[in-house]
Design an enzyme around this catalytic site. Structure first.
Site, PDB file in Angstrom:
ATOM      1  N   ASP A  46       0.841  -1.202   0.000  1.00 46.47           N
ATOM      2  CA  ASP A  46       0.000   0.000   0.000  1.00 46.47           C
ATOM      3  C   ASP A  46       0.876   1.251   0.000  1.00 46.47           C
ATOM      4  OD1 ASP A  46      -2.429  -1.312  -0.051  1.00 46.47           O
ATOM      5  OD2 ASP A  46      -2.562  -1.460   2.127  1.00 46.47           O
ATOM      6  N   ASN A 119      -4.504   9.066   1.892  1.00 43.83           N
ATOM      7  CA  ASN A 119      -4.890   8.547   3.217  1.00 43.83           C
ATOM      8  C   ASN A 119      -5.304   9.647   4.187  1.00 43.83           C
ATOM      9  OD1 ASN A 119      -4.545   5.807   2.893  1.00 43.83           O
ATOM     10  ND2 ASN A 119      -2.453   5.766   3.674  1.00 43.83           N
ATOM     11  N   GLU A 120      -4.359  10.561   4.443  1.00 47.49           N
ATOM     12  CA  GLU A 120      -4.645  11.555   5.481  1.00 47.49           C
ATOM     13  C   GLU A 120      -3.677  12.728   5.450  1.00 47.49           C
ATOM     14  OE1 GLU A 120      -1.393   9.702   6.422  1.00 47.49           O
ATOM     15  OE2 GLU A 120      -2.949   8.339   7.034  1.00 47.49           O
ATOM     16  N   THR A 158      -8.413   3.043   7.181  1.00 46.14           N
ATOM     17  CA  THR A 158      -7.777   1.806   7.646  1.00 46.14           C
ATOM     18  C   THR A 158      -6.283   1.979   7.894  1.00 46.14           C
ATOM     19  OG1 THR A 158      -7.648   1.219   5.308  1.00 46.14           O
ATOM     20  CG2 THR A 158      -9.410   0.192   6.580  1.00 46.14           C
ATOM     21  N   TYR A 160      -3.413   5.198   9.248  1.00 53.37           N
ATOM     22  CA  TYR A 160      -3.057   5.835  10.527  1.00 53.37           C
ATOM     23  C   TYR A 160      -4.301   6.042  11.403  1.00 53.37           C
ATOM     24  CZ  TYR A 160       0.058   8.832  13.336  1.00 53.37           C
ATOM     25  OH  TYR A 160       0.832   9.362  14.333  1.00 53.37           O
ATOM     26  N   ASN A 161      -5.381   6.450  10.771  1.00 53.29           N
ATOM     27  CA  ASN A 161      -6.641   6.700  11.479  1.00 53.29           C
ATOM     28  C   ASN A 161      -7.056   5.503  12.339  1.00 53.29           C
ATOM     29  OD1 ASN A 161      -9.480   8.018  11.684  1.00 53.29           O
ATOM     30  ND2 ASN A 161      -9.896   6.007  10.805  1.00 53.29           N
TER      31      ASN A 161
HETATM   32  P1  NAP Z   1       4.529   2.933   5.073  1.00 48.38           P
HETATM   33  O1  NAP Z   1       5.585   2.071   5.606  1.00 48.38           O
HETATM   34  O2  NAP Z   1       4.433   3.168   3.611  1.00 48.38           O
HETATM   35  O3  NAP Z   1       3.112   2.392   5.592  1.00 48.38           O
HETATM   36  C1  NAP Z   1       2.906   2.048   6.939  1.00 48.38           C
HETATM   37  C2  NAP Z   1       1.899   0.904   6.980  1.00 48.38           C
HETATM   38  O4  NAP Z   1       0.602   1.398   6.638  1.00 48.38           O
HETATM   39  C3  NAP Z   1       2.239  -0.214   6.004  1.00 48.38           C
HETATM   40  O5  NAP Z   1       2.003  -1.429   6.635  1.00 48.38           O
HETATM   41  C4  NAP Z   1       1.247   0.036   4.862  1.00 48.38           C
HETATM   42  O6  NAP Z   1       0.948  -1.154   4.155  1.00 48.38           O
HETATM   43  C5  NAP Z   1       0.039   0.524   5.631  1.00 48.38           C
HETATM   44  N1  NAP Z   1      -0.945   1.319   4.880  1.00 48.38           N
HETATM   45  C6  NAP Z   1      -0.749   2.410   4.115  1.00 48.38           C
HETATM   46  N2  NAP Z   1      -1.915   2.871   3.647  1.00 48.38           N
HETATM   47  C7  NAP Z   1      -2.888   2.039   4.120  1.00 48.38           C
HETATM   48  C8  NAP Z   1      -4.303   1.993   4.000  1.00 48.38           C
HETATM   49  N3  NAP Z   1      -4.991   2.919   3.308  1.00 48.38           N
HETATM   50  N4  NAP Z   1      -4.969   1.016   4.648  1.00 48.38           N
HETATM   51  C9  NAP Z   1      -4.310   0.101   5.381  1.00 48.38           C
HETATM   52  N5  NAP Z   1      -2.966   0.086   5.547  1.00 48.38           N
HETATM   53  C10 NAP Z   1      -2.274   1.059   4.919  1.00 48.38           C
HETATM   54  O7  NAP Z   1       4.590   4.280   5.925  1.00 48.38           O
HETATM   55  P2  NAP Z   1       4.871   5.804   5.583  1.00 48.38           P
HETATM   56  O8  NAP Z   1       5.603   5.911   4.286  1.00 48.38           O
HETATM   57  O9  NAP Z   1       5.446   6.403   6.789  1.00 48.38           O
HETATM   58  O10 NAP Z   1       3.391   6.426   5.445  1.00 48.38           O
HETATM   59  C11 NAP Z   1       2.448   5.993   4.533  1.00 48.38           C
HETATM   60  C12 NAP Z   1       1.137   5.741   5.259  1.00 48.38           C
HETATM   61  O11 NAP Z   1       1.347   4.826   6.298  1.00 48.38           O
HETATM   62  C13 NAP Z   1       0.537   6.979   5.911  1.00 48.38           C
HETATM   63  O12 NAP Z   1      -0.364   7.607   5.043  1.00 48.38           O
HETATM   64  C14 NAP Z   1      -0.140   6.431   7.170  1.00 48.38           C
HETATM   65  O13 NAP Z   1      -1.539   6.290   7.021  1.00 48.38           O
HETATM   66  C15 NAP Z   1       0.457   5.063   7.365  1.00 48.38           C
HETATM   67  N6  NAP Z   1       1.156   5.057   8.643  1.00 48.38           N
HETATM   68  C16 NAP Z   1       0.493   4.512   9.691  1.00 48.38           C
HETATM   69  C17 NAP Z   1       1.057   4.551  10.947  1.00 48.38           C
HETATM   70  C18 NAP Z   1       0.301   3.947  12.082  1.00 48.38           C
HETATM   71  O14 NAP Z   1      -0.702   3.286  11.842  1.00 48.38           O
HETATM   72  N7  NAP Z   1       0.716   4.192  13.312  1.00 48.38           N
HETATM   73  C19 NAP Z   1       2.315   5.127  11.157  1.00 48.38           C
HETATM   74  C20 NAP Z   1       2.964   5.677  10.049  1.00 48.38           C
HETATM   75  C21 NAP Z   1       2.352   5.645   8.795  1.00 48.38           C
HETATM   76  P3  NAP Z   1       2.017  -1.916   3.209  1.00 48.38           P
HETATM   77  O15 NAP Z   1       2.885  -2.713   4.163  1.00 48.38           O
HETATM   78  O16 NAP Z   1       1.159  -2.763   2.336  1.00 48.38           O
HETATM   79  O17 NAP Z   1       2.813  -0.880   2.448  1.00 48.38           O
END
Ligand code: NAP
Length: 258
Positions: A46, A119-120, A158, A160-161
């Site tokens: 993703d 996403n956000e 699904t 960060y949210n």
């Molecule tokens: P990233 O490593 O690219 O993504 C972090 C995780 O979020 C990975 O496991 C990714 O899945 C998953 N993900 C991304 N978009 C998703 C979605 N719409 N629904 C479900 N899972 C999703 O991290 P990054 O480059 O820092 O940021 C990219 C996105 O990751 C941000 O937009 C944010 O929403 C999310 N993120 C989440 C958290 C958290 O939940 N605490 C922290 C940082 C970032 P894959 O393994 O398939 O790539």
């Protein structure tokens, strides 16, 4: 003529899948065009799809996305690496498909350049308490204190949210969701605290006096500035078009997430 580009995660597995797909498509008269593709295939997860969307954000009207996962199936991805032949066949034979549209968020910092997010949009500060005044449609709503705020799309519900205990929003609902990040609630200060799901035409502004140590994040893109006064956010007219060749239900996507 179908022009395609591939955006691939930087690992060997994804690189091998990329080579195979590129070769097969070129053998079938598809033209590799990194600048003006009509089809963008993301290979990785993703996160890779998000990267691809940002790469082609100026061509949203002309591009459709198809995502292949080289790990466990993700949320935006429709095929695993075991299903690459099926994916290639679906593309080459131009199998009948549905298009799923997902609107982007757009945000401006201090009224300047527009940034987009699938996403956000987040304002995050892990260095010091971030105080933000929140205005919705220019009406003052509340002051929040904590690590920041997250405004997510349906698609981002699904991501960060979800870690913030925000609600998962069903596919097809065009809404935005506002969540506090580690909000402070005590005798001296309290705020809504719950996720707030709002209709699609709302405009949300975050106003702050002091943004020392704060980051504004648009998916994986982050901007650090000690001079943030106001961040204005709304759903954009731009949307991401996903090609859906096969049935892969929202509930299945959701179940595969955990
Ligand atoms: P990233 O490593 O690219 O993504 C972090 C995780 O979020 C990975 O496991 C990714 O899945 C998953 N993900 C991304 N978009 C998703 C979605 N719409 N629904 C479900 N899972 C999703 O991290 P990054 O480059 O820092 O940021 C990219 C996105 O990751 C941000 O937009 C944010 O929403 C999310 N993120 C989440 C958290 C958290 O939940 N605490 C922290 C940082 C970032 P894959 O393994 O398939 O790539």
């Amino acid at each position: 003529m179908q022009k395609f580009a591939i955006v691939s995660k930087k690992d060997e597995k994804s690189h091998n899948v990329e080579s195979k797909i590129r070769q097969k498509l070129e053998e079938n008269n598809f033209v590799y065009d990194k600048t003006t593709p009509n089809l963008v295939i993301s290979i990785g997860g993703d996160g890779t799809l998000l990267y691809a969307v940002h790469l082609y954000k100026d061509r949203m009207n002309d591009v459709k996305f198809l995502a292949i996962h080289t790990g466990t199936l993700g949320f935006f991805t429709d095929y695993t690496e075991e299903e690459i032949d099926e994916a290639i066949n679906d593309i080459i034979t131009n199998k009948e498909y549905e298009v799923f549209e997902s609107r982007l968020l757009e945000g401006r910092i201090n009224g300047e350049e527009i940034f987009y997010a699938l996403n956000e949009i987040r304002i995050e500060n892990i260095c010091k308490t971030q105080i933000l005044d929140i205005y919705i449609d220019k009406e003052f709503f509340e002051t929040v204190k904590g690590n920041g705020m997250c405004l997510s799309t349906q698609a981002g519900s699904t991501a960060y949210n979800r870690s913030l205990k925000g609600a998962v929003i069903d596919s097809g609902l065009e809404v935005m969701q506002l969540c506090e990040i580690a909000g402070i609630q005590n005798a001296k200060h309290s705020s809504l605290g719950n996720p707030y799901i709002m209709k699609s035409d709302r405009k949300v502004s975050f106003v702050c006096d002091d943004s020392t140590g704060a980051y504004v994040c648009f998916d994986h893109i982050y901007i650090k500035s000690d001079d943030i006064k106001v961040i204005t956010c709304k759903l954009s007219e731009k949307s991401v078009s996903f090609i859906r060749f096969k049935k892969y239900s929202y509930l299945d996507r959701l179940r595969n997430l955990y």
